[in-house]
Design a protein around this motif. Structure first.
Motif, PDB file in Angstrom:
ATOM      1  N   LEU A 120      -3.321   5.325   3.756  1.00  0.00           N
ATOM      2  CA  LEU A 120      -2.098   5.280   3.251  1.00  0.00           C
ATOM      3  C   LEU A 120      -2.000   4.416   1.577  1.00  0.00           C
ATOM      4  O   LEU A 120      -1.243   5.681   0.929  1.00  0.00           O
TER       5      LEU A 120
ATOM      6  N   PHE B 208       2.094  -1.506  -6.551  1.00  0.00           N
ATOM      7  CA  PHE B 208       2.900  -2.198  -6.734  1.00  0.00           C
ATOM      8  C   PHE B 208       3.044  -1.575  -4.686  1.00  0.00           C
ATOM      9  O   PHE B 208       3.073  -2.650  -3.648  1.00  0.00           O
ATOM     10  N   GLY B 209       2.691  -0.700  -4.893  1.00  0.00           N
ATOM     11  CA  GLY B 209       2.797  -0.039  -3.190  1.00  0.00           C
ATOM     12  C   GLY B 209       1.572  -0.222  -2.581  1.00  0.00           C
ATOM     13  O   GLY B 209       1.680  -0.814  -1.714  1.00  0.00           O
TER      14      GLY B 209
ATOM     15  N   VAL C 169       1.866  -3.936  -1.645  1.00  0.00           N
ATOM     16  CA  VAL C 169       2.065  -3.932  -0.144  1.00  0.00           C
ATOM     17  C   VAL C 169       0.969  -3.812   1.024  1.00  0.00           C
ATOM     18  O   VAL C 169       0.776  -4.510   2.368  1.00  0.00           O
ATOM     19  N   VAL C 170       0.399  -2.957   0.907  1.00  0.00           N
ATOM     20  CA  VAL C 170      -0.231  -1.996   2.021  1.00  0.00           C
ATOM     21  C   VAL C 170      -1.352  -2.708   2.464  1.00  0.00           C
ATOM     22  O   VAL C 170      -1.421  -3.426   3.438  1.00  0.00           O
TER      23      VAL C 170
END
Lengths: 380, 330
Positions: B15, B303-304, B307-308
């Protein structure tokens, strides 16, 4: 009470019979629009020669008046009294929920507000008291005191730093914001529905690919992905629409996939397959229509979320060009005058909040009416 | 539990790669030449070519992609165009500020949301329940940037004038001017005062959704047999609600933590912008206006990534609180 009363004042007979909601809505729409027609009589005359905007507004006015009148006539004359809508009715997937929906008062309020917003959007050229771009303070012999004027009877929401009428700008701002949002949500819901249907029905590798892609997109906070896209590409309204659509499809896909997974095990799906219907036909003619209630719910909540995102983008100065009145831009530009002129920033923001609230109420009500199982809220 | 945890961590790795890939795709699809970011007036075409070679832009796309992925995962984001210092240092400077704001807000939001949700569930269909539901939906519908401005208007700009609010809370920044001159206690007080409005705004944005979720979860639990047993034993009502029922109602709420990470971080972007809070969101918006693309891309990736990692944390926590999850196919 003869029905002649209903001809002159639609809704009055309903009130007389104790149908407060229906009567109230019909009567206030009727009187409000008639009042509008009288007050803006010169503009209506001008609309015949005016541009497309004015003509659409005029058409809307006439159609709504006729619609109100026809509705009042139909339901008032007792033709439908024996057969209440939706009662014991089994039919197309979307029709069954109306009875449940109309019991939910908050949902009805949301629907009313959303419809009112849409009507206001169409009627704006007739409704708006001033030109949203005119700056009387800066014209020949203009009064500089017209800048940042507090709310009054003339300017009900005050004026901004260029002496433009805040209320008119909010009305015109609603159009650009809502057009962008509706297009973006339309695209993303269509895309998300197709991807979700394919993933759920085919399973296997297509499912895995689509779902992993979805996981990746959902890892980004929507606004961050929007910012990256808007920063790197040439700014335009189309880019904003495309970027908004790109951030919203995963929610639809996830819901539709779940629905299709459940539906494809049902007997009617098996029957369709047993009849040797093609996969496309089974999916799009038999399964997907039954997933539509969920799609409608997601779309409604998605409109609310997207209004906030679009406004946020404009607020950061990265949305539609700042000379077009849009809600986010208005909040941004009013921020500099917060100290003395609270109205410039307060009213546009309130408009955003109420519009979003309307679609959230509508979405929640639809969900409760159509699909009580689905409990999860969508994240922005 | 170890197997479960290992599986979760392994699922997060692709991811993370995917998140970096999307950032690369955005960059590759964007019109224009990335080397032109370094273009200065009076630069010869040869120099630009050299820059292009130095950046590896002459290599085929898949080679570029491999290099990009490798350097991103090592934390090498290149140099900031605006300040010339490595992007990594810029980000390490502001990341703790964002984490502080986010942590305080999510803590407050969960405490308030759980409390309100339980109150609503216990008094289902009461006026209190309806008022709280309506209020939280209204706050949920508000754009966070506007709520932030309204908070400034009410608690900072208009303090002491329109209504009785006594203290004008600082509307921007993390510390006052002249912070270095303050004594240790005054410094702590100054920092806390600056935290109040941003954290409170973010909390207000988040609380409504949490309260609503807790309410529904609680309503499901409170109808179960073991609750009736607890009442039948003669336990006091507060103990039944806050100990027996809440413990089980909170299990699904842990998943909400994962769902809320994107919302939380979106919120920090706007709130940092309005309150001039020197964090990641503020840095990203500023960098966009300065056309400092390396910072924008690194910020997007981080930021991604946050979240992961947040989702991973929520998953692991879920395994801890609910044994069924880690024993099942998870």
């Amino acid at each position: 009470m003869g029905s002649w009363m209903g001809l002159a004042l639609p809704g009055l007979p309903h009130l007389h019979r104790g149908k407060w909601l229906e009567g109230g809505v019909l009567l206030s729409l009727w009187l409000g629009l008639l009042a509008l027609a009288v007050v803006r009589f010169d503009r209506i005359v001008g609309a015949f020669r005016g541009g497309l905007d004015e003509r659409i507004a005029l058409l809307t006015l006439v159609l709504v008046l006729v619609g109100v009148w026809a509705w009042a006539w139909r339901s008032g004359s007792g033709a439908l009294s024996g057969q209440e809508a939706g009662k014991g009715h089994v039919g197309r997937p979307l029709s069954g929920g109306w009875a449940a929906f109309r019991r939910n008062r908050m949902a009805l309020l949301g629907l009313g507000a959303a419809v009112a917003l849409y009507l206001a959007m169409l009627l704006t050229p007739l409704l708006a008291p001033f030109d949203p771009l005119s700056m009387p303070a800066f014209e020949e012999g203009g009064d500089l005191g017209l800048r940042l004027a507090p709310p009054s009877a003339v300017h009900i929401m005050g004026t901004d730093q260029y002496s433009r009428d805040v209320f008119s700008r909010i009305l015109y701002g609603a159009r650009i914001s809502l057009i962008i949002v509706l297009l973006a949500v339309g695209i993303s819901v269509a895309l998300g529905t197709i991807l979700g249907a394919v993933a759920g029905y085919l399973g296997g590798i297509p499912d895995a690919v689509i779902m992993r892609l979805l996981d990746m997109f959902m890892a980004f906070p929507s606004i961050v992905l929007l910012l990256a896209i808007v920063a790197l590409f040439e700014p335009s309204a189309f880019l904003v629409i495309a970027a908004l659509a790109l951030t919203q499809w995963p929610y639809t896909t996830r819901i539709v996939r779940g629905e299709i997974l459940a539906l494809k095990e049902r007997e009617f799906a098996e029957a369709a397959r047993a009849l040797a219907f093609s996969r496309g036909r089974v999916l799009f003619r038999h399964l997907l229509p039954n997933a539509m209630p969920s799609v409608v719910v997601v779309a409604s909540l998605g409109i609310g979320n997207t209004i906030v995102l679009e406004a946020g983008l404009s607020f950061l100065g990265l949305g539609v060009p700042s000379d077009i009145p849009s809600w986010g831009t208005m909040v941004d530009q009013g921020r500099a005058y917060l100290l003395d002129s609270w109205w410039v920033v307060t009213f546009p923001g309130l408009a955003i909040a109420l519009a979003v609230l309307a679609f959230n109420l509508l979405g929640d009500g639809l969900r409760d009416a159509l699909d009580p199982r689905q409990g999860e809220r969508l994240a922005r | 539990m170890l197997v479960y945890a290992a599986r979760r961590v392994l699922a997060a790795v692709p991811l993370l790669l995917g998140v970096a890939t999307i950032v690369f795709v955005v960059l590759a699809l964007a019109p224009g030449d990335p080397a032109s970011m370094y273009l200065r007036p009076g630069m010869s075409p040869e120099t630009l070519d050299q820059i292009r070679r130095n950046m590896g832009l002459d290599a085929p796309l898949h080679v570029q992609y491999g290099r990009w992925l490798l350097s991103f995962l090592q934390g090498d984001f290149g140099q900031s165009l605006a300040s010339g210092i490595p992007v990594k240092d810029r980000i390490l400077e502001v990341l703790p500020n964002t984490l502080l704001l986010a942590a305080v807000a999510i803590l407050l939001a969960f405490v308030a949301g759980i409390f309100l949700g339980v109150m609503q569930a216990v008094r289902q269909h009461s006026p209190l329940d309806s008022v709280l539901s309506g209020t939280s939906l209204f706050f949920y519908s508000m754009p966070s940037f506007w709520l932030a401005i309204m908070m400034v208007l009410v608690f900072s700009v208009n303090a002491g004038t329109v209504w009785g609010w006594p203290v004008s809370l600082p509307p921007s920044g993390m510390v006052s001017d002249g912070y270095d001159l303050l004594g240790p206690m005054a410094r702590v007080r100054d920092r806390l005062l600056h935290l109040v409005l941003p954290a409170l705004t973010l909390t207000l944005v988040l609380t409504g959704g949490i309260a609503r979720y807790v309410r529904n979860s609680m309503l499901e639990v409170i109808r179960q047999d073991y609750i009736r047993t607890a009442r039948a034993k003669g336990l006091p009502e507060w103990q039944v609600v806050w100990k027996h029922a809440l413990r089980n109602a909170l299990i699904p709420v842990v998943t909400l933590l994962g769902v809320y990470f994107p919302l939380l971080l979106s919120g920090t972007v706007f709130i940092e912008y309005v309150f001039a809070w020197p964090g990641m969101g503020r840095l990203m918006v500023d960098s966009i206006l300065l056309e400092d693309y390396p910072v924008v891309l690194a910020g997007t990736f981080l930021f991604g990534g946050m979240v992961v990692l947040g989702n991973l944390l929520a998953d692991l926590l879920y395994g801890v609180v609910d044994p069924r999850i880690r024993r099942g196919d998870g």
